[in-house]
Design a protein around this motif. Sequence first.
Motif, PDB file in Angstrom:
ATOM      1  N   ALA A 104      42.611  27.768  52.082  1.00  0.00           N
ATOM      2  CA  ALA A 104      42.382  29.137  51.571  1.00  0.00           C
ATOM      3  C   ALA A 104      41.056  29.239  50.813  1.00  0.00           C
ATOM      4  N   LYS A 105      40.275  30.266  51.166  1.00  0.00           N
ATOM      5  CA  LYS A 105      38.949  30.405  50.545  1.00  0.00           C
ATOM      6  C   LYS A 105      39.017  31.103  49.195  1.00  0.00           C
ATOM      7  N   VAL A 106      37.952  30.919  48.419  1.00  0.00           N
ATOM      8  CA  VAL A 106      37.849  31.600  47.125  1.00  0.00           C
ATOM      9  C   VAL A 106      37.421  33.046  47.368  1.00  0.00           C
ATOM     10  N   ILE A 107      37.967  33.957  46.582  1.00  0.00           N
ATOM     11  CA  ILE A 107      37.519  35.352  46.634  1.00  0.00           C
ATOM     12  C   ILE A 107      36.309  35.450  45.696  1.00  0.00           C
ATOM     13  N   ASN A 108      35.155  35.792  46.225  1.00  0.00           N
ATOM     14  CA  ASN A 108      33.960  35.828  45.382  1.00  0.00           C
ATOM     15  C   ASN A 108      33.971  37.003  44.415  1.00  0.00           C
ATOM     16  N   GLN A 109      34.466  38.127  44.942  1.00  0.00           N
ATOM     17  CA  GLN A 109      34.442  39.337  44.131  1.00  0.00           C
ATOM     18  C   GLN A 109      35.673  40.182  44.426  1.00  0.00           C
ATOM     19  N   ILE A 110      36.223  40.766  43.383  1.00  0.00           N
ATOM     20  CA  ILE A 110      37.466  41.528  43.542  1.00  0.00           C
ATOM     21  C   ILE A 110      37.474  42.642  42.498  1.00  0.00           C
ATOM     22  N   THR A 111      38.120  43.764  42.798  1.00  0.00           N
ATOM     23  CA  THR A 111      38.135  44.836  41.798  1.00  0.00           C
ATOM     24  C   THR A 111      39.343  44.669  40.865  1.00  0.00           C
ATOM     25  N   TYR A 112      39.271  45.349  39.718  1.00  0.00           N
ATOM     26  CA  TYR A 112      40.386  45.314  38.757  1.00  0.00           C
ATOM     27  C   TYR A 112      41.701  45.650  39.453  1.00  0.00           C
ATOM     28  N   LYS A 113      41.647  46.729  40.248  1.00  0.00           N
ATOM     29  CA  LYS A 113      42.899  47.205  40.850  1.00  0.00           C
ATOM     30  C   LYS A 113      43.459  46.199  41.833  1.00  0.00           C
ATOM     31  N   LYS A 141      34.507  22.332  37.222  1.00  0.00           N
ATOM     32  CA  LYS A 141      33.418  22.520  38.186  1.00  0.00           C
ATOM     33  C   LYS A 141      32.623  23.737  37.741  1.00  0.00           C
ATOM     34  N   PRO A 142      31.971  23.628  36.584  1.00  0.00           N
ATOM     35  CA  PRO A 142      31.336  24.830  36.010  1.00  0.00           C
ATOM     36  C   PRO A 142      30.230  25.410  36.890  1.00  0.00           C
ATOM     37  N   GLU A 143      29.726  24.598  37.839  1.00  0.00           N
ATOM     38  CA  GLU A 143      28.660  25.114  38.707  1.00  0.00           C
ATOM     39  C   GLU A 143      29.203  26.079  39.772  1.00  0.00           C
ATOM     40  N   ASP A 144      30.507  26.020  40.046  1.00  0.00           N
ATOM     41  CA  ASP A 144      31.088  26.979  41.004  1.00  0.00           C
ATOM     42  C   ASP A 144      31.013  28.388  40.429  1.00  0.00           C
ATOM     43  N   LYS A 145      30.710  29.343  41.295  1.00  0.00           N
ATOM     44  CA  LYS A 145      30.544  30.721  40.807  1.00  0.00           C
ATOM     45  C   LYS A 145      31.852  31.367  40.369  1.00  0.00           C
ATOM     46  N   GLY A 146      32.955  30.920  40.970  1.00  0.00           N
ATOM     47  CA  GLY A 146      34.261  31.486  40.622  1.00  0.00           C
ATOM     48  C   GLY A 146      34.446  32.886  41.188  1.00  0.00           C
ATOM     49  N   THR A 147      35.389  33.614  40.628  1.00  0.00           N
ATOM     50  CA  THR A 147      35.652  34.981  41.098  1.00  0.00           C
ATOM     51  C   THR A 147      35.196  35.981  40.043  1.00  0.00           C
ATOM     52  N   MET A 148      34.430  36.979  40.481  1.00  0.00           N
ATOM     53  CA  MET A 148      34.050  38.072  39.577  1.00  0.00           C
ATOM     54  C   MET A 148      35.026  39.221  39.782  1.00  0.00           C
ATOM     55  N   ILE A 149      35.637  39.651  38.680  1.00  0.00           N
ATOM     56  CA  ILE A 149      36.552  40.799  38.750  1.00  0.00           C
ATOM     57  C   ILE A 149      35.818  41.983  38.148  1.00  0.00           C
ATOM     58  N   VAL A 150      35.613  43.007  38.943  1.00  0.00           N
ATOM     59  CA  VAL A 150      34.731  44.099  38.491  1.00  0.00           C
ATOM     60  C   VAL A 150      35.388  45.465  38.672  1.00  0.00           C
ATOM     61  N   PRO A 151      34.934  46.468  37.907  1.00  0.00           N
ATOM     62  CA  PRO A 151      35.403  47.815  38.186  1.00  0.00           C
ATOM     63  C   PRO A 151      34.795  48.287  39.513  1.00  0.00           C
ATOM     64  N   ASN A 152      35.461  49.263  40.130  1.00  0.00           N
ATOM     65  CA  ASN A 152      35.021  49.755  41.442  1.00  0.00           C
ATOM     66  C   ASN A 152      33.526  50.006  41.550  1.00  0.00           C
ATOM     67  N   GLU A 153      32.975  50.670  40.497  1.00  0.00           N
ATOM     68  CA  GLU A 153      31.572  51.094  40.583  1.00  0.00           C
ATOM     69  C   GLU A 153      30.602  49.924  40.516  1.00  0.00           C
ATOM     70  N   GLN A 154      31.098  48.733  40.100  1.00  0.00           N
ATOM     71  CA  GLN A 154      30.188  47.578  40.055  1.00  0.00           C
ATOM     72  C   GLN A 154      30.336  46.689  41.293  1.00  0.00           C
ATOM     73  N   TYR A 155      31.237  47.090  42.205  1.00  0.00           N
ATOM     74  CA  TYR A 155      31.525  46.253  43.365  1.00  0.00           C
ATOM     75  C   TYR A 155      30.336  46.218  44.320  1.00  0.00           C
ATOM     76  N   LYS A 156      29.889  45.018  44.667  1.00  0.00           N
ATOM     77  CA  LYS A 156      28.765  44.903  45.609  1.00  0.00           C
ATOM     78  C   LYS A 156      29.323  44.537  46.981  1.00  0.00           C
ATOM     79  N   GLU A 157      28.968  45.321  47.982  1.00  0.00           N
ATOM     80  CA  GLU A 157      29.474  45.054  49.331  1.00  0.00           C
ATOM     81  C   GLU A 157      28.928  43.726  49.856  1.00  0.00           C
ATOM     82  N   GLY A 158      29.685  43.127  50.733  1.00  0.00           N
ATOM     83  CA  GLY A 158      29.165  41.985  51.487  1.00  0.00           C
ATOM     84  C   GLY A 158      29.294  40.631  50.812  1.00  0.00           C
TER      85      GLY A 158
END
Length: 440
Positions: free
Chosen positions: A222-231, A266-283
Amino acid sequence: MIKVCKFGGTSMADANAIRQVKNIIDADDSRRFVVVSAPGKRFKDDIKITDMLYRCYNEVVNLGTCKKSFAVIRERFVEIVKDLGLTIDIESVLDKTEQEIDQSKSPDFAASRGEYLSAVVISAFLGFEFIDAAEIIRFDSHGKLNVDYTDDKVSNRLLGVDKAVIPGFYGKNFQGEIKTFSRGGSDITGSIIAHGVKADLYENWTDVSGFLVCDPRIVHEAKVINQITYKEVRELSYMGASVLHAEAITPVMKRRIPINIKNTFKPEDKGTMIVPNEQYKEGLNDAVITGIAGKKNFTVLLIEKSMMNAEVGFIRRVLSVVEHYGICVEHLPSGIDTLSVILESEQLKDGVLTDLVSEIRENVNPDYVHVIENISLIATVGHGMARRHGTAATLFTALAEEKINIQMIDQGSSELNIIIGVANSDYEKCIRAIYKAFVK
Ligand code: ASP
């Protein structure tokens, strides 16, 4: 720039992990407020300090003192302090804590001491001020967080403080008693602090590199989710993804503060960014969907009555019966002449199911009530689904190919998720099929 960093139990488990925490804090001057959990497991069969503290409470109830169980906690903290080379008098702090647990006769007080001791140790190690959560986090008489009071207290107390450590998981009520959040609640403390100090980022440091698309026990790769919204996180956490406490989003959401899930080891891993809808970057993600999560053991009451839709108050009467039993409704998909009430099976034990069904029969006089047990609910979540055609087709084709019988479908109008009900025995197979269909 202000960052609030919360470190979970494995990050506090022993001196090595705590040294790693210090490296992380030292690497970035904006990491000013640190919230900590109690030491967690060091290895698979190890015992979490919090679990040990609940044992202490039970021991006090049964024997009047927690001496035996507390000895394990004492040994753990003494070892950590020694390994870190600290000169604080931890024995005196532990003596006092043991006495207080004996006297308080409160499970919440006992449980809270893991975070308290953790914060005492790490504040000394980092050279940061110790600020007790009891001073700033306030619960009302029903055990609910008093949001306004807490917000004021947190911002006033932390204003002007350069760097501080705050224990997670607990606060105090207006009667002066220590109260805890539910298990895993240090995540909520971190979020409250981030909101109170108007942080730019809430870093939640744990032992995985972020949210995974699905449970790695079911799909190993299972892959890491790079970016996800609050909801989306709310949906996934609610449906069983356990990286972040489901209630930890609400405080930061008010100020649109992003949360970064990071891996202490593994602090060098980017992890998952949880953002509000308006900050979500496509792709940024690899798939159309964001994640898949699920829970087993639900019961569906399928109620059918011809011309149900023309009967005023039908649904309300069904729900009043359910409410009368103090049962929460999970989902309520409906058709023209059918209504499915989906309930957690756990709530229907000891004859409750039979009584509930007969009371529904008496109250709404349905054509029939069909009970389907051992159902799993699986949510496929992704705000990208709304703007794309064919998502549902991909999902259902994948399940058809695996010959999985779908017993229920529920898609909210937000189009943020599609929830399906399948037999418990199809649960893992179903998650694998959805993963395969969407994640390349
Ligand atoms: N120590 C508490 C628990 O084990 C709270 C936390 O770690 O967030 O649930």
